[in-house]
Design an enzyme around this catalytic site. Structure first.
Site, PDB file in Angstrom:
ATOM      1  N   TYR A  40       0.787  -1.183   0.049  1.00 35.05           N
ATOM      2  CA  TYR A  40      -0.038   0.063  -0.031  1.00 35.05           C
ATOM      3  C   TYR A  40       0.886   1.368  -0.207  1.00 35.05           C
ATOM      4  O   TYR A  40       0.335   2.422   0.199  1.00 35.05           O
ATOM      5  CB  TYR A  40      -1.117   0.071   1.398  1.00 35.05           C
ATOM      6  CG  TYR A  40      -1.793  -1.308   1.363  1.00 35.05           C
ATOM      7  CD1 TYR A  40      -2.574  -1.550   0.212  1.00 35.05           C
ATOM      8  CD2 TYR A  40      -1.565  -2.254   2.543  1.00 35.05           C
ATOM      9  CE1 TYR A  40      -3.350  -2.858   0.482  1.00 35.05           C
ATOM     10  CE2 TYR A  40      -2.432  -3.182   2.567  1.00 35.05           C
ATOM     11  CZ  TYR A  40      -3.223  -3.525   1.428  1.00 35.05           C
ATOM     12  OH  TYR A  40      -3.860  -4.707   1.598  1.00 35.05           O
ATOM     13  N   SER A 113      -2.720  -6.870   8.460  1.00 40.04           N
ATOM     14  CA  SER A 113      -3.730  -7.395   7.099  1.00 40.04           C
ATOM     15  C   SER A 113      -2.495  -7.978   6.138  1.00 40.04           C
ATOM     16  O   SER A 113      -2.092  -9.081   6.418  1.00 40.04           O
ATOM     17  CB  SER A 113      -4.134  -6.098   6.698  1.00 40.04           C
ATOM     18  OG  SER A 113      -5.154  -6.586   5.563  1.00 40.04           O
ATOM     19  N   TYR A 114      -2.483  -7.532   4.982  1.00 37.60           N
ATOM     20  CA  TYR A 114      -1.487  -8.274   4.083  1.00 37.60           C
ATOM     21  C   TYR A 114      -0.081  -7.967   4.413  1.00 37.60           C
ATOM     22  O   TYR A 114       0.523  -8.973   4.292  1.00 37.60           O
ATOM     23  CB  TYR A 114      -1.676  -7.286   2.731  1.00 37.60           C
ATOM     24  CG  TYR A 114      -0.883  -8.160   1.287  1.00 37.60           C
ATOM     25  CD1 TYR A 114      -1.812  -8.586   0.542  1.00 37.60           C
ATOM     26  CD2 TYR A 114       0.290  -8.079   1.092  1.00 37.60           C
ATOM     27  CE1 TYR A 114      -1.212  -9.254  -0.535  1.00 37.60           C
ATOM     28  CE2 TYR A 114       0.901  -8.681   0.356  1.00 37.60           C
ATOM     29  CZ  TYR A 114      -0.016  -9.497  -0.633  1.00 37.60           C
ATOM     30  OH  TYR A 114       0.600 -10.024  -1.736  1.00 37.60           O
ATOM     31  N   TRP A 162     -11.249  -3.869  -2.434  1.00 39.04           N
ATOM     32  CA  TRP A 162      -9.810  -4.332  -2.403  1.00 39.04           C
ATOM     33  C   TRP A 162      -9.154  -4.267  -3.740  1.00 39.04           C
ATOM     34  O   TRP A 162      -8.321  -3.806  -4.141  1.00 39.04           O
ATOM     35  CB  TRP A 162      -9.268  -5.486  -1.635  1.00 39.04           C
ATOM     36  CG  TRP A 162      -7.909  -5.501  -1.477  1.00 39.04           C
ATOM     37  CD1 TRP A 162      -7.316  -4.984  -0.231  1.00 39.04           C
ATOM     38  CD2 TRP A 162      -6.905  -6.341  -2.103  1.00 39.04           C
ATOM     39  NE1 TRP A 162      -5.979  -5.260  -0.114  1.00 39.04           N
ATOM     40  CE2 TRP A 162      -5.693  -6.302  -1.367  1.00 39.04           C
ATOM     41  CE3 TRP A 162      -7.072  -7.207  -3.215  1.00 39.04           C
ATOM     42  CZ2 TRP A 162      -4.545  -6.736  -1.853  1.00 39.04           C
ATOM     43  CZ3 TRP A 162      -5.911  -7.841  -3.802  1.00 39.04           C
ATOM     44  CH2 TRP A 162      -4.753  -7.616  -2.827  1.00 39.04           C
ATOM     45  N   ASP A 254     -12.713  -8.507  13.810  1.00 33.04           N
ATOM     46  CA  ASP A 254     -12.027  -8.347  12.609  1.00 33.04           C
ATOM     47  C   ASP A 254     -12.334  -9.351  11.747  1.00 33.04           C
ATOM     48  O   ASP A 254     -12.768 -10.551  11.815  1.00 33.04           O
ATOM     49  CB  ASP A 254     -10.433  -8.337  12.959  1.00 33.04           C
ATOM     50  CG  ASP A 254      -9.438  -8.531  11.791  1.00 33.04           C
ATOM     51  OD1 ASP A 254      -9.559  -7.568  10.986  1.00 33.04           O
ATOM     52  OD2 ASP A 254      -8.665  -9.339  11.574  1.00 33.04           O
ATOM     53  N   HIS A 289     -11.193  -4.222  11.582  1.00 33.41           N
ATOM     54  CA  HIS A 289      -9.898  -4.218  10.891  1.00 33.41           C
ATOM     55  C   HIS A 289      -9.483  -2.755  10.725  1.00 33.41           C
ATOM     56  O   HIS A 289      -8.482  -2.590   9.843  1.00 33.41           O
ATOM     57  CB  HIS A 289     -10.428  -4.769   9.305  1.00 33.41           C
ATOM     58  CG  HIS A 289      -9.190  -5.187   8.707  1.00 33.41           C
ATOM     59  ND1 HIS A 289      -8.410  -6.360   9.015  1.00 33.41           N
ATOM     60  CD2 HIS A 289      -8.379  -4.926   7.472  1.00 33.41           C
ATOM     61  CE1 HIS A 289      -7.421  -6.523   8.081  1.00 33.41           C
ATOM     62  NE2 HIS A 289      -7.310  -5.778   7.193  1.00 33.41           N
TER      63      HIS A 289
END
Length: 582
Positions: A40, A113-114, A162, A254, A289
């Site tokens: 990101y 997250s990622y 996303w 989450d 999240h």
């Protein structure tokens, strides 16, 4: 310790691609290093998130820091395909760090997250310099979370948002390189801004702006089952290669909560070294999240102790790294293996293992006089097995799905994520509600939750949803955890088996987990239906490829929930009897 800050350092990968990283390292001497990899934009790390360690604090503590753009994102070379290169790239980056003159040869990783997925993808390589990871809000199985669900439904709202975001970023890179057009970037940018409208487009696989860009979107739509395509990205079987202890961080709301808990318990048993197995830690708060992790929502606030900042989540991660990168054997003194926030009483509590060893698994049977539709119906939850048989009926029309109201979703719009009052959706005729009488004393539910149903349908395939709800004395009804099962996957996510209309089947819905004390004057309720849209895609009820079907192909399904001695439909709750703590 003085640090030198270098921007866009080129880190070479084994195939010749160079990945860009921002690096803070000591001017003199050597230091342990912490690595963050994310798709990101590495400059985002300058933003302070309560769920992550503070950059300045890490530098003051004497760590070097490397923040890297994943392959094919922002200023890194190559092509971005989710997860395709992250194992090799993570392993190569850890080795590069360990070989730098300012490095003492030890590396830790953190991120959400990622940025948590890439930690596990690196850890399963067994990279020798990787000594600890702190994955937050993340998963090791990309099918069951985030892109699909543990019950086989497409996580529609997340997938559309996303992909629009990542395609827009990719188009921006391509435009700068003279490869894409400005109009395509503008279309994708508008899709991000109005992502909710993408959920209404049918067929789902043909959402124009996403399907036109193609790439991995086509693959995801072509693999609705947990087949070999997804197996190649699942890491469960490779946890045996992990030698780095992990601080697993999650939230009850989450979207990765089920995977966070499963990863922790599996790594405790199967990680590749005693140090990794015994060094696992778990922290679960009342969070979604959102990296701010405040525990404050429109319909429910969990009090002043609930936030990641108040619990000192960043400091806990620093202590974890001090233990495993610096060898400070006292750093984790006083930190229990498991730390959970118990909702209802709104308190943090230390535990020694998960699930809790004193769990009393208790069946709450569904029963009614045949009119459990809506919260005003006659559906009852009882710990005594009902003597009489019966069933409930409702019409699930995919053209009129039950709207999503809270839950483990992306925090995109108010009311779509976290704890939300269910009174609006529970007033629908296609929602069955089964509740206990008003409680005379507190009941704690902490652990995995599931719902076993005996179902039949007029359709060859349909969905069944379940939601655990805490009903307050004033009627407010707050969701705690939920789940969905696509009936064709009742025997497993890898194979499809359609139903015979009218035949009764036993199914079990994984509702993930929660920790909540239902206080005196409250009621425990489970809501049952067949849709949760747009959090999940709508089952068209035809038995066909759902992502390829149009609205005209949808058919309604008359669904039945059977209960009684021969069909013991039941909510299975993990009861914890600790009256002295309530």
């Amino acid at each position: 310790m003085q640090h030198l800050y270098e921007i866009d350092v080129q880190v070479p990968m084994r195939d010749g691609v160079a990945l860009a990283a921002n690096v803070w390292h000591p001017v003199e001497g050597k230091a342990p290093a912490l690595l963050v990899r994310l798709p990101y934009g590495k400059d985002l790390l300058g933003i302070s998130f309560a769920s992550m360690p503070n950059l300045g604090t890490l530098l003051e503590a004497g760590y070097a820091l490397v923040v890297q753009d994943c392959r094919g994102t922002h200023r890194s070379e190559g092509e971005f395909v989710p997860h395709l290169a992250d194992r090799n790239d993570g392993e190569d980056t850890v080795a590069w760090i360990a070989d730098q003159p300012w490095s003492d040869g030890t590396v830790g990783m953190y991120g959400a997250s990622y940025g948590g997925m890439v930690q596990w993808e690196t850890a399963v390589t067994g990279a020798p310099a990787l000594k600890a990871i702190a994955p937050t809000f993340t998963s090791i199985d990309n099918y069951e979370a985030p892109w699909y669900s543990a019950g086989g439904a497409l996580s529609l709202s997340l997938v559309t948002l996303w992909n629009a975001m990542m395609y827009a970023a990719d188009a921006q890179r391509s435009l700068a390189a003279g490869e894409d057009t400005l109009s395509q970037l503008q279309e994708l940018g508008q899709a991000v801004l109005s992502h909710e409208s993408l959920n209404d487009v049918l067929p789902t696989a043909e959402v124009p702006v996403l399907a036109a860009y193609g790439k991995w979107w086509d693959d995801w739509m072509s693999h609705p089952s947990h087949d070999g395509y997804w197996d190649a990205m699942e890491l469960t079987s490779e946890l045996k290669n992990v030698t780095a202890p992990a601080l697993n961080i999650g939230g009850w709301y989450d979207l990765y909560i089920g995977q966070t808990l499963r990863t922790y318990t599996t790594a405790c048993r199967q990680a590749g070294s005693a140090q990794a197995r015994e060094g696992q830690r778990l922290i679960i708060g009342p969070w979604d999240h959102d990296p701010s992790s405040t525990g404050v929502y429109r319909d429910r606030s969990f009090g002043p102790l609930a936030s990641a900042q108040m619990v000192g989540l960043g400091d806990l991660q620093l202590k974890f790294f001090d233990r495993w990168l610096r060898g400070d054997t006292t750093a984790l003194d006083g930190l229990a293996p498991v730390k959970i926030f118990v909702m209802g009483i709104d308190q943090w509590r230390d535990e020694q293992e998960w699930p809790l060893p004193d769990t009393r698994w208790t069946d709450f049977h569904l029963t009614s006089a045949g009119h459990a539709n809506t919260a005003d119906g006659d559906g009852v939850l009882t710990t005594e097995a009902p003597a009489g048989a019966g069933h409930e009926t409702y019409l699930y029309d995919p053209r009129r799905p039950v709207p999503s109201a809270g839950g483990a979703s992306m925090p995109t719009t108010p009311g779509f994520c976290g704890p939300v009052d269910q009174r609006t959706v529970a007033g629908r005729e296609d929602v069955l509600c089964f509740a206990t009488p008003v409680l005379d004393e507190a009941v704690e539910v902490t652990g995995p939750v599931s719902l076993t149903l005996f179902v039949s349908s007029s359709a060859v395939d349909t969905d069944f949803t379940a939601k655990l709800v805490d009903v307050f004395p004033d009627g407010k009804a707050i969701n705690l955890c939920d789940g969905i099962l696509r009936a064709r996957y009742r025997g497993g996510l890898a194979t499809e088996e359609l139903m015979e209309p009218g035949t009764v089947y036993e199914i079990t819905i994984d509702m993930t987990a929660t920790s909540n004390v239902f206080l005196p004057g409250h009621r425990i309720r489970v809501d049952v239906s067949s849709s949760n849209f747009p959090r999940y895609d709508r089952n068209t009820n035809t038995g066909g490829v759902i992502a390829r079907e149009s609205e005209e192909q949808m058919i309604p399904a008359v669904n039945h929930i059977h209960h009684g001695p021969s069909h013991p439909s039941r909510l299975v709750l993990p009861i914890i009897d600790r009256k002295d703590q309530q």
